[in-house]
Structures are given as structure tokens and as C-alpha cells.
Design a protein around this motif. Sequence first.
Motif, mmCIF file in Angstrom:
data_model
loop_
_atom_site.group_PDB
_atom_site.id
_atom_site.type_symbol
_atom_site.label_atom_id
_atom_site.label_comp_id
_atom_site.label_asym_id
_atom_site.label_seq_id
_atom_site.Cartn_x
_atom_site.Cartn_y
_atom_site.Cartn_z
ATOM 1 N N GLN A 13 -54.861 -42.692 -24.675
ATOM 2 C CA GLN A 13 -53.712 -42.096 -25.361
ATOM 3 C C GLN A 13 -53.805 -40.568 -25.339
ATOM 4 O O GLN A 13 -52.841 -39.870 -25.032
ATOM 5 C CB GLN A 13 -53.783 -42.543 -26.821
ATOM 6 N N PHE A 14 -54.998 -40.098 -25.663
ATOM 7 C CA PHE A 14 -55.250 -38.662 -25.821
ATOM 8 C C PHE A 14 -54.992 -37.885 -24.532
ATOM 9 O O PHE A 14 -54.552 -36.738 -24.571
ATOM 10 C CB PHE A 14 -56.705 -38.475 -26.272
ATOM 11 N N THR A 15 -55.272 -38.533 -23.383
ATOM 12 C CA THR A 15 -55.130 -37.814 -22.116
ATOM 13 C C THR A 15 -53.739 -37.957 -21.497
ATOM 14 O O THR A 15 -53.458 -37.336 -20.473
ATOM 15 C CB THR A 15 -56.180 -38.297 -21.088
ATOM 16 N N GLN A 16 -52.874 -38.775 -22.097
ATOM 17 C CA GLN A 16 -51.502 -38.886 -21.565
ATOM 18 C C GLN A 16 -50.805 -37.528 -21.643
ATOM 19 O O GLN A 16 -50.866 -36.869 -22.680
ATOM 20 C CB GLN A 16 -50.677 -39.870 -22.422
ATOM 21 N N PRO A 17 -50.132 -37.123 -20.562
ATOM 22 C CA PRO A 17 -49.430 -35.835 -20.602
ATOM 23 C C PRO A 17 -48.409 -35.767 -21.746
ATOM 24 O O PRO A 17 -48.174 -34.708 -22.308
ATOM 25 C CB PRO A 17 -48.722 -35.769 -19.245
ATOM 26 N N GLU A 18 -47.823 -36.924 -22.084
ATOM 27 C CA GLU A 18 -46.757 -36.947 -23.094
ATOM 28 C C GLU A 18 -47.290 -37.026 -24.521
ATOM 29 O O GLU A 18 -46.509 -37.109 -25.466
ATOM 30 C CB GLU A 18 -45.825 -38.159 -22.887
ATOM 31 N N PHE A 19 -48.621 -37.060 -24.674
ATOM 32 C CA PHE A 19 -49.154 -37.378 -25.998
ATOM 33 C C PHE A 19 -48.677 -36.417 -27.093
ATOM 34 O O PHE A 19 -48.241 -36.848 -28.162
ATOM 35 C CB PHE A 19 -50.688 -37.437 -25.961
ATOM 36 N N VAL A 20 -48.744 -35.119 -26.821
ATOM 37 C CA VAL A 20 -48.369 -34.150 -27.859
ATOM 38 C C VAL A 20 -46.906 -34.358 -28.252
ATOM 39 O O VAL A 20 -46.550 -34.344 -29.438
ATOM 40 C CB VAL A 20 -48.606 -32.694 -27.372
ATOM 41 N N GLN A 21 -46.082 -34.600 -27.240
ATOM 42 C CA GLN A 21 -44.666 -34.832 -27.487
ATOM 43 C C GLN A 21 -44.451 -36.108 -28.315
ATOM 44 O O GLN A 21 -43.593 -36.161 -29.186
ATOM 45 C CB GLN A 21 -43.925 -34.911 -26.146
ATOM 46 N N GLN A 22 -45.282 -37.116 -28.053
ATOM 47 C CA GLN A 22 -45.164 -38.368 -28.810
ATOM 48 C C GLN A 22 -45.542 -38.182 -30.278
ATOM 49 O O GLN A 22 -44.903 -38.734 -31.171
ATOM 50 C CB GLN A 22 -46.039 -39.457 -28.168
ATOM 51 N N VAL A 23 -46.557 -37.382 -30.496
ATOM 52 C CA VAL A 23 -46.953 -37.103 -31.881
ATOM 53 C C VAL A 23 -45.827 -36.351 -32.595
ATOM 54 O O VAL A 23 -45.433 -36.697 -33.714
ATOM 55 C CB VAL A 23 -48.268 -36.286 -31.933
ATOM 56 N N ARG A 24 -45.286 -35.365 -31.904
ATOM 57 C CA ARG A 24 -44.179 -34.592 -32.485
ATOM 58 C C ARG A 24 -43.007 -35.511 -32.800
ATOM 59 O O ARG A 24 -42.406 -35.430 -33.877
ATOM 60 C CB ARG A 24 -43.750 -33.480 -31.528
ATOM 61 N N GLY A 25 -42.709 -36.417 -31.861
ATOM 62 C CA GLY A 25 -41.604 -37.353 -32.037
ATOM 63 C C GLY A 25 -41.807 -38.259 -33.256
ATOM 64 O O GLY A 25 -40.873 -38.493 -34.025
ATOM 65 N N ALA A 26 -43.039 -38.752 -33.427
ATOM 66 C CA ALA A 26 -43.327 -39.645 -34.562
ATOM 67 C C ALA A 26 -43.161 -38.901 -35.885
ATOM 68 O O ALA A 26 -42.610 -39.432 -36.851
ATOM 69 C CB ALA A 26 -44.738 -40.213 -34.442
ATOM 70 N N LEU A 27 -43.615 -37.645 -35.913
ATOM 71 C CA LEU A 27 -43.488 -36.835 -37.131
ATOM 72 C C LEU A 27 -42.021 -36.579 -37.462
ATOM 73 O O LEU A 27 -41.595 -36.712 -38.615
ATOM 74 C CB LEU A 27 -44.222 -35.500 -36.950
#
Length: 292
Positions: free
Chosen positions: A130-144
Motif C-alpha cells: 500500500q505504502f509504495t503505491q504511487p496513488e497512496f498519498v492521494q488515497q489518504v487525502r481522499g479518505a480524509l
Amino acid sequence: HADAAMYQAKGAGRSRTHFFSQELLASIEARYRLVGQLRAALQEGAFTLHYQPKVNAATHELTGVEALLRWTLPDGRSVSPAEFIPVAEESGLIIPLGQWVLSEACAQARAWQLSLNRPVPVAVNISGLQFTQPEFVQQVRGALEAAQLSPHLLELEITESMLVPQPQQASERLRQLRELGVRLSIDDFGTGFSSLSYLKLFPVDMLKIDRAFVRDVTTDRSDVAIVEAVIGIGQALNIQVLAEGIETQQQVQTLLDLGCPDMQGYHFARPMPADQIQAWITRWSGPDAGQG
Ligand code: C2E
Ligand code: MG
Ligand code: MG
Ligand code: MG
């Protein structure tokens, strides 16, 4: 493929080889079945989150909760994440599953904030993939954003093993997450054989001392030394330190004496469904606070 494996096993001509191939085949099939079951479980909503309180044992404050994944089978049995997380990682299913955990935990934290009229920070375990997915930061932002949760109420728990292979990339990833405003902690700290100098490279907020060092801390001098060392590093680098796996009052006292009031473990509370947290908080912060 089943036939090919059987053929090769027979072709090798030795019963030993045959035996091992059969066994391997069975385990591959079992894994394959498990992946199918996990995929179905995700679709059918058979996953839930339990939450375990994190406390400050000196001030008797609840400092947050950790979300822990549970898979409930149709017969009511619950399968441990230790069993299915590795399979979910290998199969890539951890990506949608981890995404679900993030969304669910953020929504729950927001719901508590509104219903309890106080912030309840939530920590989510993140897998390496999960951590290394390029989209991970965006996914965290999206969930927030979807949950309308303030980023500082979300903590991501990562492990040393996720940071070691590509430290520069990992460091950059942590920086991006930090920029987003979420808190970062290193889980199971001390078990990952990472160099301490890494801590300079990794902007984290908390080290969670693995329960392996807590178990015998009341009797084992070397565990005391290790825990003291981690606390010292935390103080020097301005990183909070929490002790995991606290099960007894003696452990509480030892860690308080060592200067580590942040704790988590069965002594305070087992992981529990979301709807039980409110009652637990009320008991914990009520007149009988500290009775565990
Ligand atoms: P972890 O993140 O280190 O979580 C702590 C584990 O220790 C949990 O087991 C918790 O129930 C257990 N625990 C808490 N206090 C005590 C105690 O006082 N004594 C003992 N003996 N155990 C205690 P659990 O829930 O079975 O989770 C196991 C691991 O599975 C977690 O370890 C974490 O690495 C992983 N995991 C759980 N949920 C998720 C998730 O949503 N995503 C990912 N990627 N991994 C998860
Ligand atoms: Mg954890
Ligand atoms: Mg841990
Ligand atoms: Mg762990």
C-alpha cells in the motif's frame, strides 16, 4: 497448474519429490481458495474494524485508538489478520482492502468526534505494498476528505521493513504524508533490524515499542535496557514513544518508572467493536478512572 505439477512430480520418479509436490500443490490451492474468499468477503462486507484504546497511563487520558481488521466467517468465527494479511498482500487484494480500512476508520473517527464531542485520533496499519503505491498519498487525502476528518486525527502505522529497502523513496513518501498533516508512527519498533540512523531520515511522530520487549520488562535487565534506549532516542529526537502489549499492572508501573506513560494493551482494553468504544471511554475517564 495442477496437472503439470502432478506430472512433474511423477516424472521425477521419487516418492519423496512426489510427496512434497502434493503438499506444495495443496498449499497453493489453499492459498488460491483463500484469495477467492477474501475477495468475496470484501464484496460482501464481511470485514469489520475493531478498535483498541491507546492511553496515557500517567494522566489517564485516552490518546487515540488503533483500528484492527477483523474477518468474520459465515459461521461466526473470526480469522486473525496475521493469517490473511500476508495472503492479501501477495495477491494485491490488500490495495482495495487497505483502502476500505482507511475510509472506514476515518469515517468512524469523524463520527466519534461528532457524537462524543471530543476528538478520537485513529491509527491505521499500512501494508508495505500500500505504502509504495504511487496513488497512496492521494488515497489518504481522499479518505480524509470524504470523511471530513482533520488530518491530524489520522495516524498511519508503518513498519521498519517498509523503510529499509529504498530509504530515500520511503523518506520522500513520509514527507508527502507529513505535508498532508497526518501523524506517522513506526510499529513493532525494535524488531526490524533497521539502523537507528534512519530515524534522522524518517520524519515520524511516534515509535511503538514492540511487545516482545515489554513482555519480560519487569524481570529482564536487557529488556529494560532496550526500552530505556528507545525512550532516550525518542527524547533526543523529539519522537513520542508508546509501549505495546501491556498486560499487567507491574508492566504499567515499570514503564511509568522508565518514563514511558504512553501505552496500549490488554491490561487497559482489548480491541473492540466501534459501538463499545464510547462506553469504554466513559468508564475510563469517569470517577473510577484507572481501574483498567
Ligand atoms: P499490530 O499493528 O502490531 O497490532 C497489535 C496486535 O497485538 C493486534 O493483533 C492486537 O490485538 C494485539 N494486542 C494488543 N494488545 C495486546 C496485548 O496486551 N497482548 C497481546 N498478546 N496482544 C495484544 P491483531 O489484531 O491480531 O493484529 C495483528 C497484526 O495484523 C497487526 O499487528 C498488524 O500488523 C496487522 N493488521 C491488523 N489490522 C490491519 C490492517 O487494517 N491493515 C494491515 N495492513 N495490517 C493490519
Ligand atoms: Mg499496529
Ligand atoms: Mg505492533
Ligand atoms: Mg505488527
